[in-house]
Design a protein around this motif. Structure first.
Motif, PDB file in Angstrom:
ATOM      1  N   ASP A 215       0.481  -1.023   0.028  1.00 27.80           N
ATOM      2  CA  ASP A 215       0.207  -0.014   0.391  1.00 27.80           C
ATOM      3  C   ASP A 215       0.632   1.031   0.049  1.00 27.80           C
ATOM      4  N   ARG A 216       1.958   0.851   0.653  1.00 26.66           N
ATOM      5  CA  ARG A 216       2.938   2.369   1.306  1.00 26.66           C
ATOM      6  C   ARG A 216       4.511   1.811   0.993  1.00 26.66           C
ATOM      7  N   VAL A 217       4.676   2.445   0.899  1.00 29.08           N
ATOM      8  CA  VAL A 217       6.336   2.187   0.571  1.00 29.08           C
ATOM      9  C   VAL A 217       6.878   3.269   1.282  1.00 29.08           C
ATOM     10  N   ASP A 218       8.404   2.552   2.145  1.00 25.33           N
ATOM     11  CA  ASP A 218       9.334   3.027   2.782  1.00 25.33           C
ATOM     12  C   ASP A 218      10.839   2.417   2.361  1.00 25.33           C
ATOM     13  N   PHE A 219      11.953   3.033   1.690  1.00 23.84           N
ATOM     14  CA  PHE A 219      12.556   2.512   1.506  1.00 23.84           C
ATOM     15  C   PHE A 219      14.975   3.309   1.393  1.00 23.84           C
ATOM     16  N   ARG A 220      15.106   2.987   2.341  1.00 27.51           N
ATOM     17  CA  ARG A 220      16.786   3.539   1.651  1.00 27.51           C
ATOM     18  C   ARG A 220      17.177   2.044   1.794  1.00 27.51           C
ATOM     19  N   GLY A 221      17.831   2.646   0.559  1.00 28.47           N
ATOM     20  CA  GLY A 221      18.694   1.608   0.464  1.00 28.47           C
ATOM     21  C   GLY A 221      20.233   2.509   0.177  1.00 28.47           C
ATOM     22  N   ARG A 222      21.790   1.959  -0.606  1.00 31.47           N
ATOM     23  CA  ARG A 222      22.248   2.299  -0.677  1.00 31.47           C
ATOM     24  C   ARG A 222      21.964   3.745  -1.693  1.00 31.47           C
ATOM     25  N   HIS A 223      21.366   3.297  -2.945  1.00 29.11           N
ATOM     26  CA  HIS A 223      21.315   4.173  -3.767  1.00 29.11           C
ATOM     27  C   HIS A 223      19.454   4.886  -4.501  1.00 29.11           C
ATOM     28  N   TYR A 224      19.463   4.698  -3.382  1.00 28.65           N
ATOM     29  CA  TYR A 224      17.828   4.923  -3.791  1.00 28.65           C
ATOM     30  C   TYR A 224      17.378   5.251  -2.035  1.00 28.65           C
ATOM     31  N   THR A 225      16.083   5.943  -2.598  1.00 26.27           N
ATOM     32  CA  THR A 225      15.235   5.994  -1.120  1.00 26.27           C
ATOM     33  C   THR A 225      13.947   7.088  -1.109  1.00 26.27           C
ATOM     34  N   LEU A 226      13.072   5.654  -0.834  1.00 23.70           N
ATOM     35  CA  LEU A 226      11.540   6.496  -1.193  1.00 23.70           C
ATOM     36  C   LEU A 226      10.908   6.577   0.202  1.00 23.70           C
ATOM     37  N   GLU A 227      10.309   7.688   0.513  1.00 22.72           N
ATOM     38  CA  GLU A 227       9.560   8.223   2.002  1.00 22.72           C
ATOM     39  C   GLU A 227       8.110   7.582   1.471  1.00 22.72           C
ATOM     40  N   ASP A 228       7.716   6.930   1.972  1.00 24.45           N
ATOM     41  CA  ASP A 228       5.797   6.901   2.809  1.00 24.45           C
ATOM     42  C   ASP A 228       5.219   7.072   0.761  1.00 24.45           C
ATOM     43  N   ALA A 229       6.435   6.485   0.075  1.00 24.93           N
ATOM     44  CA  ALA A 229       5.909   6.128  -1.490  1.00 24.93           C
ATOM     45  C   ALA A 229       3.626   5.614  -1.507  1.00 24.93           C
TER      46      ALA A 229
END
Length: 306
Positions: free
Chosen positions: A138-152
């Motif tokens: 439903d919603r995505v948070d992601f913190r990787g070495r190359h990409y960051t998604l905040e409450d997508a």
């Protein structure tokens, strides 16, 4: 499988798609490149996903996919949205192939970043996870070495459920096999013999087993060249046409011997027999690379293989 960067016009694409639907070819894959590998003077390289979207809107049964979209070309949030959008346009007929990217020339030409292989494989792994999650959560948070998604918000969702097939291209190395084992539905290894294919497949099976995934849930495919004719003589005439397209150091017979080691050349029956060797090696489908793209007769002949 059409190499879209090799002078394939929009009119050519329409003719190819129509021929596939007419002759019962299930899926039309295309490369995702922006520059010719052989002759830049005749370079016509329409964008892969724009082309697929347009073809999806004018067809009714044909499935489409990229083989493969480089992780270096698009941000993962953009790619997930683009592919989901085309899935709606097509009524649920797309497949997304992902790879690390390899053609340095086109990256330099058009300003795409081209980091070292290790980094490109990291980009691929993160993109694969992000696209999968954007399509299924439903919603995505992601913190990787190359990409960051905040409450997508993770929209739009694709039409296909649980999501369109995700395909990873590679040669069985850990950099592609392990991300595929975690998030992909299919693993594609191009230009390998049946014996070589069996070895690649075994590596991917082991990657699945290491993370506790049932290897039976992974589909396996290859992509290889195809010069097919109603007779062997007709196939060899097509081979001569392909040989003459670019200057080559080897004479025709030497080139054909080398090409035949990693491609299917012959009559419909000969190609079918060769496909059987791949099936026995554990390959479930083969994408047949058709380089003489204005010649539609091979599309009809490929349809006879099914």
């Amino acid at each position: 499988m059409i190499e879209g960067q090799e002078g394939v016009t929009w009119q050519d694409w329409c003719a190819l798609a129509d021929a596939c639907e007419e002759h019962g070819v299930d899926t039309l894959f295309r490369s995702d490149h922006y520059i010719s590998q052989g002759d830049e003077a005749r370079n016509v390289a329409h964008d892969a996903w724009t082309t697929i979207a347009a073809l999806a809107a004018r067809t009714s049964t044909l499935r489409f996919g990229t083989l493969v979209s480089p992780a270096t070309f698009r941000l993962p949030g953009l790619l997930a949205n683009v592919a989901a959008t085309v899935d709606h346009i097509s009524g649920g007929r797309i497949e997304l192939g992902l790879g690390a990217g390899w053609m340095e020339r086109e990256h330099r030409a058009y300003g795409f970043p081209f980091p070292e292989t290790r980094v490109r494989l990291e980009l691929l792994a993160e993109q694969l996870e992000i696209v999968h999650r954007l399509w299924t959560e439903d919603r995505v948070d992601f913190r990787g070495r190359h990409y960051t998604l905040e409450d997508a918000p993770a929209q739009p969702k694709p039409l296909q459920r649980p999501h369109p097939p995700l395909l990873v291209g590679g040669s069985g190395t850990r950099g592609t096999a392990e991300p595929a084992a975690r998030f992909a539905d299919e693993y594609n290894s191009p230009f390998v013999s049946p014996d070589g294919y069996a070895k690649v497949r075994a590596k991917v099976v082991r990657a699945c087993e290491r993370i506790g995934r049932d290897p039976a849930t992974m589909h396996f495919s290859t992509m290889t060249g195809c010069l097919i004719g109603s007779t062997r003589a007709e196939a060899l005439e097509r081979a001569r046409q392909l040989y003459a397209r670019v200057p080559r150091d080897a004479d025709f017979d030497a080139w054909l011997q080398t090409y035949s080691q990693r491609a299917l050349v012959g009559s419909v029956d000969e190609v079918a027999e060769r496909l059987g060797e791949y099936e026995r090696a554990g390959c479930e489908r083969v994408m047949l690379q058709h380089l003489l793209h204005t010649d539609l007769e091979p599309v009809r002949l490929i349809g006879r293989l099914f």
